[in-house]
Design a protein around this motif. Structure first.
Motif, PDB file in Angstrom:
ATOM      1  N   ASN A 107       0.829  -1.212   0.000  1.00 57.16           N
ATOM      2  CA  ASN A 107       0.000   0.000   0.000  1.00 57.16           C
ATOM      3  C   ASN A 107       0.858   1.255   0.000  1.00 57.16           C
ATOM      4  N   ALA A 108       1.900   1.234   0.826  1.00 59.42           N
ATOM      5  CA  ALA A 108       2.784   2.397   0.886  1.00 59.42           C
ATOM      6  C   ALA A 108       3.507   2.586  -0.449  1.00 59.42           C
ATOM      7  N   PHE A 109       3.823   1.445  -1.094  1.00 61.13           N
ATOM      8  CA  PHE A 109       4.564   1.494  -2.350  1.00 61.13           C
ATOM      9  C   PHE A 109       3.736   2.144  -3.465  1.00 61.13           C
ATOM     10  N   LEU A 110       2.407   1.967  -3.389  1.00 65.97           N
ATOM     11  CA  LEU A 110       1.530   2.553  -4.409  1.00 65.97           C
ATOM     12  C   LEU A 110       1.781   4.050  -4.583  1.00 65.97           C
ATOM     13  N   LYS A 111       2.136   4.696  -3.472  1.00 62.45           N
ATOM     14  CA  LYS A 111       2.409   6.130  -3.509  1.00 62.45           C
ATOM     15  C   LYS A 111       3.534   6.462  -4.501  1.00 62.45           C
ATOM     16  N   LEU A 145       4.133   4.979  -7.168  1.00 63.48           N
ATOM     17  CA  LEU A 145       3.636   4.843  -8.538  1.00 63.48           C
ATOM     18  C   LEU A 145       2.641   5.948  -8.876  1.00 63.48           C
ATOM     19  N   GLU A 146       1.919   6.402  -7.848  1.00 63.27           N
ATOM     20  CA  GLU A 146       0.899   7.422  -8.107  1.00 63.27           C
ATOM     21  C   GLU A 146       1.522   8.808  -8.245  1.00 63.27           C
ATOM     22  N   GLU A 147       2.625   9.036  -7.540  1.00 63.27           N
ATOM     23  CA  GLU A 147       3.293  10.333  -7.636  1.00 63.27           C
ATOM     24  C   GLU A 147       4.735  10.101  -8.073  1.00 63.27           C
ATOM     25  N   PRO A 148       4.929   9.901  -9.393  1.00 61.09           N
ATOM     26  CA  PRO A 148       6.264   9.539  -9.891  1.00 61.09           C
ATOM     27  C   PRO A 148       7.322  10.564  -9.503  1.00 61.09           C
TER      28      PRO A 148
END
Ligand SMILES: [Zn+2]
Length: 326
Positions: free
Chosen positions: A127-131, A133-136
């Protein structure tokens, strides 16, 4: 570092990303165990960091960036692995990655992150990693490596470009194994490793082939009631368990194949065909399938805290009884 001979097509795809200036911010590298995914990711990382890559796309090996990378001190290269082998990648590791990525890269070219194996991120970490990807982050590339892509959350997979490392051509690998000092029986080694070249090389170099032969002998001794399963379990739970389960599964698949009179060169263990063929005539298919199911279920539990001694006792006693009931 050299390109592995079966990775030319993959390498071309990676080089095209760079020369066409469309390096993805996240790339998921998948493929079976032992195909050299990490090696490929390392080469690509070196190439992205290098100041002046060679014509073939590989890093030059001489520039400041290459020197820093080889000394494992490159400030724009981050490697995320489990802190202990087999353990999860934690939210703490990912949080510190996220905060490092908010800073600018220190050099002019790319910053590269390798997450391996990506499927070992636990839920909180993923979940933390998604960040990321969402904010390159600026000029940053994340390479995710996995042989179990299905275990990654769809939210992560859908945000990555994909690169699949395919199973290589047998002849190419046999020639390569020969060069790598696995001169004895490259064909057999490759078959045992179910087509994975690096695994085959490991078999050649680390006495793994001998261990497998010893285990097969014990396995046959149980079938012929020459020894008791509990005695063998006492030895086996100290051995690498995923390798053992892998072997036992391959012997059972071969026994099933023998029951259907499939040609010996189609077996995973062509060198054991005589023993396997003889044994298959005394075993019932129904029992073999049931045993195969048990192995698949136990294999799923290997990543958990399962008691390995109890597990091997259960497997070997079931095997013993299967041979009694013929
Ligand atoms: Zn360089």
């Amino acid at each position: 570092m050299m390109l592995l001979p079966w990775q030319h097509q993959n390498w071309e795809q990676l080089c095209n990303y760079r020369t066409q200036n469309r390096v993805p911010q996240a790339l998921l590298i998948s493929g079976k165990n032992g195909l050299g995914k990490r090696h490929l990711a390392d080469l690509f990382a070196a190439s992205l960091l290098c100041v002046k890559p060679q014509d073939n796309g590989l890093a030059c090996g001489h520039c400041d960036s290459c020197h820093l990378l080889n000394a494992e001190t490159h400030p724009d290269f981050i490697r995320i692995n489990p802190e202990e082998p087999g353990k999860a990648i934690t939210i703490g590791q990912i949080r510190s990655l996220v905060s490092r990525l908010t800073l600018k890269p220190q050099f002019e070219s790319y910053r590269v992150v390798i997450v391996n194996p990506a499927d070992l991120m636990n839920n909180a970490a993923a979940n933390a990693f998604l960040k990321c990807l969402e904010e390159p982050a600026e000029r940053s590339v994340i390479l995710l490596i996995t042989d179990k892509p299905a275990r990654l959350p769809a939210t992560i997979v859908s945000r990555c470009q994909k690169l699949a490392v395919a199973k290589p051509d047998k002849d190419i690998v046999a020639a390569w194994l020969n060069q790598q000092a696995a001169k004895d029986e490259p064909g057999l080694l490759l078959s045992l490793a179910q087509g994975s070249p690096l695994l085959a090389l490991d078999y050649a170099n680390n006495g793994t082939l001998k261990l497998r032969n010893d285990c097969f002998k014990a396995w046959m001794d149980i079938a012929k009631q020459r020894t008791h399963p509990a005695i063998i379990a006492e030895d086996w739970y100290k051995l690498p368990e995923s390798l053992l389960i892998f072997w036992i599964t391959s012997w059972i698949i071969d026994l099933i194949k023998c029951s259907y009179q499939i040609r010996a060169d189609k077996l995973y263990n062509p060198d054991l065909k005589d023993s396997l063929q003889e044994l298959s005539q005394q075993l019932e298919l129904k029992g073999l399938y049931k045993f195969y199911d048990l192995l698949l279920m136990r294999r799923q539990l290997l990543d958990t805290q399962i008691n390995k001694h109890t597990m091997f006792e259960e497997i070997l006693i079931t095997w013993f009884e299967l041979n009694l009931s013929k």
